[in-house]
Write a protein that holds these residues in place. Structure first.
Motif, mmCIF file in Angstrom:
data_model
loop_
_atom_site.group_PDB
_atom_site.id
_atom_site.type_symbol
_atom_site.label_atom_id
_atom_site.label_comp_id
_atom_site.label_asym_id
_atom_site.label_seq_id
_atom_site.Cartn_x
_atom_site.Cartn_y
_atom_site.Cartn_z
ATOM 1 N N ASN A 121 -69.589 48.214 -23.726
ATOM 2 C CA ASN A 121 -69.680 47.749 -22.498
ATOM 3 C C ASN A 121 -70.704 46.914 -22.203
ATOM 4 O O ASN A 121 -70.855 45.960 -21.421
ATOM 5 C CB ASN A 121 -70.864 48.418 -21.784
ATOM 6 C CG ASN A 121 -70.880 48.890 -20.628
ATOM 7 O OD1 ASN A 121 -69.637 48.767 -19.765
ATOM 8 N ND2 ASN A 121 -72.098 49.817 -19.587
ATOM 9 N N ARG A 122 -71.533 46.022 -23.299
ATOM 10 C CA ARG A 122 -72.921 44.948 -22.317
ATOM 11 C C ARG A 122 -71.978 43.694 -23.143
ATOM 12 O O ARG A 122 -72.440 42.266 -22.093
ATOM 13 C CB ARG A 122 -74.026 45.426 -23.605
ATOM 14 C CG ARG A 122 -75.409 45.989 -23.209
ATOM 15 C CD ARG A 122 -76.437 45.748 -24.103
ATOM 16 N NE ARG A 122 -77.093 45.197 -24.760
ATOM 17 C CZ ARG A 122 -77.915 44.109 -24.841
ATOM 18 N NH1 ARG A 122 -78.700 45.469 -24.232
ATOM 19 N NH2 ARG A 122 -78.668 43.000 -25.203
ATOM 20 N N SER A 154 -69.812 39.037 -15.456
ATOM 21 C CA SER A 154 -70.737 38.579 -14.885
ATOM 22 C C SER A 154 -70.793 36.573 -14.584
ATOM 23 O O SER A 154 -70.345 36.440 -13.692
ATOM 24 C CB SER A 154 -72.411 38.899 -15.074
ATOM 25 O OG SER A 154 -72.404 37.938 -16.144
ATOM 26 N N LEU A 195 -69.494 43.588 -19.480
ATOM 27 C CA LEU A 195 -70.601 43.215 -18.910
ATOM 28 C C LEU A 195 -71.208 41.320 -18.442
ATOM 29 O O LEU A 195 -71.296 41.236 -17.565
ATOM 30 C CB LEU A 195 -71.681 44.155 -17.927
ATOM 31 C CG LEU A 195 -71.462 45.499 -18.195
ATOM 32 C CD1 LEU A 195 -72.323 46.738 -17.377
ATOM 33 C CD2 LEU A 195 -70.762 45.535 -16.459
#
Lengths: 339, 189
Positions: A142-143, A150, A146
């Motif tokens: 997820n990190r 971004s 993400l």
């Protein structure tokens, strides 16, 4: 050794393997066994359970061993917080065994990520049915995703801004186009007559400019020469205006300027002169021949309260035609709206 | 094409062959950035265009891409979650599409079946037309064998990959600590 003790020793080995996060308490609340993973975090301490944990819920004053015993009896959940570092909160449930001791099985919940860091846990510290590895996998994935997204968003935002600027720019001269002018004019109009902002009104002048004899350049020297002239006129307008003024080409050889803060007729006349001189200095042919000039119409925002930007543009156009009819190469300033 | 995959391919080409090749590929693809997002990996034109430009078989490029992906720290770590040792990693490859789908719901990764012919002789099977994914996975497996410190012999036949593991502890594998990613910032794709 009697038969009961044998069974209890065998049980302990089973429990160690099956429940690496368990806490085994004697009937009086003394710790008599700790699972191997839990040992990594709180050590192999013995003694009262209250020396290791307290109730994680606020305002509970009951002795912890009593809470655990009641939870075992009534099937309630337990929330325990370590007293010493890493001071993690764990959750679990308890059962009372046949000999009156209490077996508590604990888990991490969302504190898992902190626990992994604090205690250096590995894959083998978790019982295989636990979803700990999957949770950690998802957390990392997820990190990473993400982070990538971004940076996409950033790129998209830049592309959007570039497209917006492009959409409002006249590609030939680099000035604003008709759409850019409409937006700028409605903003200027709003700033001048915003009832919310009565103390800080920003009057402005609207200048409509049309080239004289431009059609002849196009007809005799061709569109390429015409385009060059338009580019040069764009440069003149940029050089004679300030950075917060707006200069737009709204069609063929028609230009519009928005000049915030300018209401004085003498100043505007001087500016018009500079613009006309600049445009007359534009070289049209290679030998330096000059052919174009400009006519200008100007209106002042004062007086347009309650009216519309469209009316302002119409009046500026009328002023421009008065300059044309009066012999071109001049500016006409209207002091108030035409009705 | 999923944008993350698209970007991974772009980074891979840039990393391996430099900006010039990437620029040439973009040019050859024309409006490359505006390609529809739904294409699967098997009709990924960017790799095919790059392969033509480099005069290499496309599958070879897919294999290099797989190896490159497995060398990216963030991806390497995610892959290592799949098994404690290399053999387990290979056997659990059938979970890989599910894992990928969990992170990127719109990725279309083909199903993977793993069979064990004999001890230490594994076969990874993909749908027949998915030779691109097969090559990619083979490249990934080669890197991951090293990562685990195993001696793994990887061979590709059509859409099947043979994995022989003569020695599971051939060398010191690379470190994999569960908490490491939270402190260190992995280079992400």
């Amino acid at each position: 050794m009697d038969g009961t003790t044998d069974i209890r020793i065998a049980d302990r080995a089973v429990i160690e393997q099956l429940l690496p996060m368990h806490l085994h308490l004697a009937a009086d609340g003394t710790v008599i066994g700790i699972g191997p993973t839990l040992r990594k975090m709180i050590g192999a301490a013995t003694g009262p359970v209250e020396a290791l944990f307290r109730d994680a819920r606020p305002g509970v004053t009951e002795e912890l061993s009593a809470t655990i015993r009641r939870a075992a009896g009534q099937g309630e959940r337990l929330f325990l917080r370590m007293i010493d570092p890493p001071m993690l909160s764990l959750r679990g449930h308890a059962v009372e065994t046949a000999d009156g001791s209490l077996l508590v099985d604990l888990g991490f919940g969302i504190a898992l990520i902190d626990a992994v860091n604090a205690a250096g846990l590995t894959d083998s510290d978790f019982a295989p049915p636990e979803l700990a590895m999957e949770l950690l996998f998802l957390y990392e994935a997820n990190r990473a995703v993400l982070g990538e997204l971004s940076s996409f968003n950033h790129q998209l935002e830049e592309a959007r801004r570039a497209a917006e600027v492009k959409a409002h720019t006249d590609p030939l001269t680099g000035l604003s186009n008709r759409r850019g002018l409409d937006i700028a004019l409605s903003l200027a109009f709003h700033a001048a007559f915003d009832p919310q902002n009565a103390d800080d009104r920003k009057a402005f002048a609207l200048v409509h400019l049309d080239l004289d004899k431009f059609k002849q350049v196009n007809d005799t020297l061709g569109h390429e020469a015409g385009d060059r002239v338009l580019c040069d006129v764009g440069c003149v307008l940029r050089e004679t205006t300030r950075s917060h003024d707006v200069a737009a080409r709204i069609g063929g050889d028609e230009f519009v300027l928005i000049l915030p803060g300018l209401q004085s007729a003498p100043t505007l006349e001087k500016l018009s002169r500079r613009i006309i001189d600049g445009i007359e200095a534009v070289r049209v042919t290679a030998d330096g021949g000059s052919a174009v000039s400009a006519s200008i119409g100007i209106v002042l925002s004062d007086g347009y309260r309650g009216l519309t930007p469209e009316q302002m543009l119409r009046d500026a156009d009328t002023a421009l035609y008065r300059s044309k009819n009066a012999g071109r190469r001049r500016a006409t300033i209207l002091q108030k709206p035409l009705v | 094409m999923h944008r993350l995959i698209d970007r991974a391919i772009e980074e891979f080409l840039r990393d391996t062959y430099g900006d010039a090749l990437l620029g040439a590929v973009q040019q050859m693809m024309g409006r490359a950035a505006d390609l529809p997002a739904e294409e699967g990996l098997h009709d990924n034109s960017r790799i095919h265009v790059a392969a033509r430009r480099l005069a290499k078989p496309a599958d070879e490029l897919f294999e290099d891409l797989g190896a490159w992906l497995a060398r990216q720290e963030a991806i390497r770590r995610l892959l290592r979650f799949s098994g404690r040792e290399f053999a387990e990693f290979v056997i659990r490859l059938d979970e890989l599409p599910g894992r990928a789908h969990m992170i990127l719901p719109d990725i279309c990764m083909p199903a993977i079946t793993v069979t064990e012919c004999s001890l230490g002789d594994l076969r990874v099977i993909l749908p027949e037309r998915e030779t691109g994914w097969t090559a990619l996975l083979a490249g990934m497996l080669r890197v991951m064998a090293d990562d685990y410190g195993a001696l793994g012999l990887i061979s590709v036949e059509g859409s099947q990959i043979g994995v022989l593991i003569p020695d599971a502890e051939f060398a010191q594998g690379r470190d994999f600590q569960l908490g490491a990613a939270f402190a260190a910032r992995g280079r992400g794709v």
